[in-house]
Write a protein that holds these residues in place. Structure first.
Motif, PDB file in Angstrom:
ATOM      1  N   GLY A   1      -4.525   6.762   6.538  1.00 54.04           N
ATOM      2  CA  GLY A   1      -4.537   5.877   5.363  1.00 54.04           C
ATOM      3  C   GLY A   1      -4.257   6.637   4.085  1.00 54.04           C
ATOM      4  O   GLY A   1      -3.506   7.611   4.053  1.00 54.04           O
ATOM      5  N   GLY A   2      -4.843   6.162   3.003  1.00 55.41           N
ATOM      6  CA  GLY A   2      -4.681   6.828   1.719  1.00 55.41           C
ATOM      7  C   GLY A   2      -3.292   6.636   1.149  1.00 55.41           C
ATOM      8  O   GLY A   2      -2.650   5.585   1.332  1.00 55.41           O
ATOM      9  N   PHE A   3      -2.805   7.669   0.495  1.00 55.68           N
ATOM     10  CA  PHE A   3      -1.503   7.607  -0.175  1.00 55.68           C
ATOM     11  C   PHE A   3      -0.519   8.429   0.636  1.00 55.68           C
ATOM     12  O   PHE A   3      -0.712   9.621   0.861  1.00 55.68           O
ATOM     13  N   ARG A   4       0.555   7.804   1.046  1.00 54.99           N
ATOM     14  CA  ARG A   4       1.519   8.476   1.908  1.00 54.99           C
ATOM     15  C   ARG A   4       2.827   7.710   1.901  1.00 54.99           C
ATOM     16  O   ARG A   4       2.915   6.570   1.413  1.00 54.99           O
ATOM     17  N   VAL A   5       3.851   8.325   2.445  1.00 56.43           N
ATOM     18  CA  VAL A   5       5.172   7.709   2.547  1.00 56.43           C
ATOM     19  C   VAL A   5       5.777   8.095   3.884  1.00 56.43           C
ATOM     20  O   VAL A   5       5.587   9.214   4.359  1.00 56.43           O
ATOM     21  N   TRP A   6       6.462   7.167   4.529  1.00 55.78           N
ATOM     22  CA  TRP A   6       7.132   7.462   5.777  1.00 55.78           C
ATOM     23  C   TRP A   6       8.169   6.382   6.054  1.00 55.78           C
ATOM     24  O   TRP A   6       8.237   5.360   5.346  1.00 55.78           O
ATOM     25  N   ILE A   7       8.981   6.601   7.076  1.00 48.13           N
ATOM     26  CA  ILE A   7      10.053   5.674   7.452  1.00 48.13           C
ATOM     27  C   ILE A   7       9.929   5.325   8.928  1.00 48.13           C
ATOM     28  O   ILE A   7       9.707   6.206   9.764  1.00 48.13           O
ATOM     29  N   ASP A   8      10.034   4.058   9.241  1.00 47.32           N
ATOM     30  CA  ASP A   8      10.175   3.595  10.619  1.00 47.32           C
ATOM     31  C   ASP A   8      11.631   3.194  10.824  1.00 47.32           C
ATOM     32  O   ASP A   8      12.147   2.332  10.088  1.00 47.32           O
ATOM     33  N   ALA A   9      12.297   3.825  11.789  1.00 51.31           N
ATOM     34  CA  ALA A   9      13.728   3.581  12.000  1.00 51.31           C
ATOM     35  C   ALA A   9      13.967   2.931  13.352  1.00 51.31           C
ATOM     36  O   ALA A   9      13.307   3.238  14.341  1.00 51.31           O
ATOM     37  N   GLN A  10      14.940   2.039  13.414  1.00 48.11           N
ATOM     38  CA  GLN A  10      15.370   1.369  14.648  1.00 48.11           C
ATOM     39  C   GLN A  10      16.882   1.181  14.619  1.00 48.11           C
ATOM     40  O   GLN A  10      17.438   0.861  13.574  1.00 48.11           O
TER      41      GLN A  10
END
Length: 429
Positions: A310-319
């Motif tokens: 949780g908290g503060f973060r960034v990410w990408i889910d790719a398909q």
């Protein structure tokens, strides 16, 4: 029973080479990561151990983190568990519990009469807070309740730590902490212990794009000098002890090696970490060789586990995860869903797509928050179809306070050719 008390109070002296000062367990190191770097953690303080070393460092954590550690100490043991909660507007909070003790201790009177085995335990319950007025520095403090238990005697005292961290001065960061700024005083029967103030000053440098971390600390308790009659004076005596260590990411973000040194021990450490978009998990280990005893004391082992979420973060889910780009078909694209949660509104962002050699083949950037979805057609920045292989991404966002969040991960496998080999066709089939 009273007469055996002085005998058992020698236990901390045996276990610690710092001279058996009251509260020495508060400077022994909490978890394998800091122990593997020679306990030089004042300027680093970027995980839940900040509660123990320098509470100002808590503000560097962007995610909730739970850390647990276990150490064996020549017949005694040390357990540590901590939790950190970052908030959007109110800074970061942390709680930590440290338990140091031993059971089954032999007890004797000065006349050498043996009693039943007994126990010794010291506990520190810490509640910490940190706030960063800007992205370059933060301040913090920790209230702590200290308890000590020896046989049937027990007492508790209140103390407080305070610290500051200055960071992002190029690759350098600096930390200063005063432990026991409010000194706990504990009394067992008629013997009182006042935990001395201890000053920790540290510097750290992050090099090679963050893969290498070099850190040093200078630590000293502040002890009143005494005159010839044995009375305390206004002068302070320093017992300066250096600590130093190096952390190097053998495989970035996955496998970490550490080495450290201080006045007591040479330390080696290893960490295995794995990060996903929403969470990360890691196991750390430290192996300590006691050179102060000319290696007569057996090596000790420390184990630790952490999870952040949780908290503060960034990410990408790719398909899709297996992508066969066809430039002529504009509908055949890779979808990249961008997830970002930051403390402040985003000022700018950047996404880089890299091949397995780390070469940037496609870049995206912009101002304000990133779009919720990006697409990739399988072409590089020059409009050429990329080669088959595995592709990765780096994403970084910078908020209005110039605080950055970043993440790197696997994106997709590009495969435009079919399986290699020959296909045998039998007539009539």
């Amino acid at each position: 029973m009273v007469k055996k008390l002085p005998v058992l109070l020698l236990l901390p002296v045996v276990l610690f080479a710092e001279g058996g000062l009251p509260g020495a367990f508060l400077n022994y190191g909490a978890a394998p990561r800091s122990l593997g770097m020679g306990k030089a953690f004042t300027a680093v303080a970027d995980d839940a151990q900040a509660i123990y070393f320098n509470p100002a460092g808590l503000f560097q954590l962007n995610a909730h983190e739970v850390l647990a550690a276990h150490s064996q100490l020549y017949g005694a043991r040390m357990e540590y568990i901590a939790y950190v909660l970052p908030t959007r507007e109110w800074g970061s909070f942390g709680i930590g519990i440290l338990n140091f003790g031993a059971e089954g201790l032999e007890s004797r009177t000065p006349e050498n009469w043996q009693y039943l085995p007994t126990i010794f335990a010291e506990n520190a319950y810490q509640v910490a807070y940190a706030y960063g007025p800007s992205d370059f520095w933060s301040i913090g403090g920790a209230l702590k309740l200290i308890t000590k238990n020896l046989a049937q005697y027990i007492d508790a005292g209140i103390g407080m730590d305070a610290g500051i961290v200055v960071r992002k001065l190029g690759p350098f960061s600096f930390g200063l902490a005063v432990q026991n700024l409010v000194e706990p005083v504990l009394t067992l029967y008629t013997l009182s212990d006042r935990y001395p103030r201890t000053v920790r000053a540290g510097a750290a440098a992050r090099l090679l794009n963050g893969r290498a971390l070099i850190t040093v600390d200078a630590v000293s308790p502040l002890i009143r000098a005494v005159d010839s009659a044995g009375n305390p004076t206004r002068r302070w005596q320093l017992q300066l002890q250096p600590h130093g260590g190096v952390e190097f990411q053998l495989i970035p973000g996955v496998l970490v090696h550490r080495v450290g040194y201080d006045a007591n021990e040479i330390s080696l450490g290893l960490g295995v970490h794995q990060s996903w978009g929403r969470m990360a998990l890691g196991v750390d280990y430290a192996f300590l060789l006691h050179h102060q005893s000319s290696f007569r004391l057996a090596p000790t082992h420390k184990f630790g586990l952490f999870v952040n979420f949780g908290g503060f973060r960034v990410w990408i889910d790719a398909q899709p995860k297996l992508f066969a780009p066809t430039p002529a078909d504009k509908n055949n694209v890779l979808w990249m869903d961008v997830h970002s949660i930051s403390r402040q509104p985003v000022k700018r962002w950047q996404v880089l797509i890299k091949n397995s050699f780390g070469e940037v083949i496609r870049s995206y950037s912009g101002w304000d928050a990133p779009p919720p979805r990006l697409l990739w057609d399988g072409l590089d920045d020059a409009g050429r179809l990329v080669a088959d292989g595995r592709y990765y991404y780096d994403i970084v966002i910078v908020d209005q306070r110039n605080s950055s969040l970043s993440f790197s991960g696997f994106l997709t496998t590009v495969q435009t050719r079919g399986p290699q080999g020959k296909v045998e066709i039998t007539p009539g089939q």
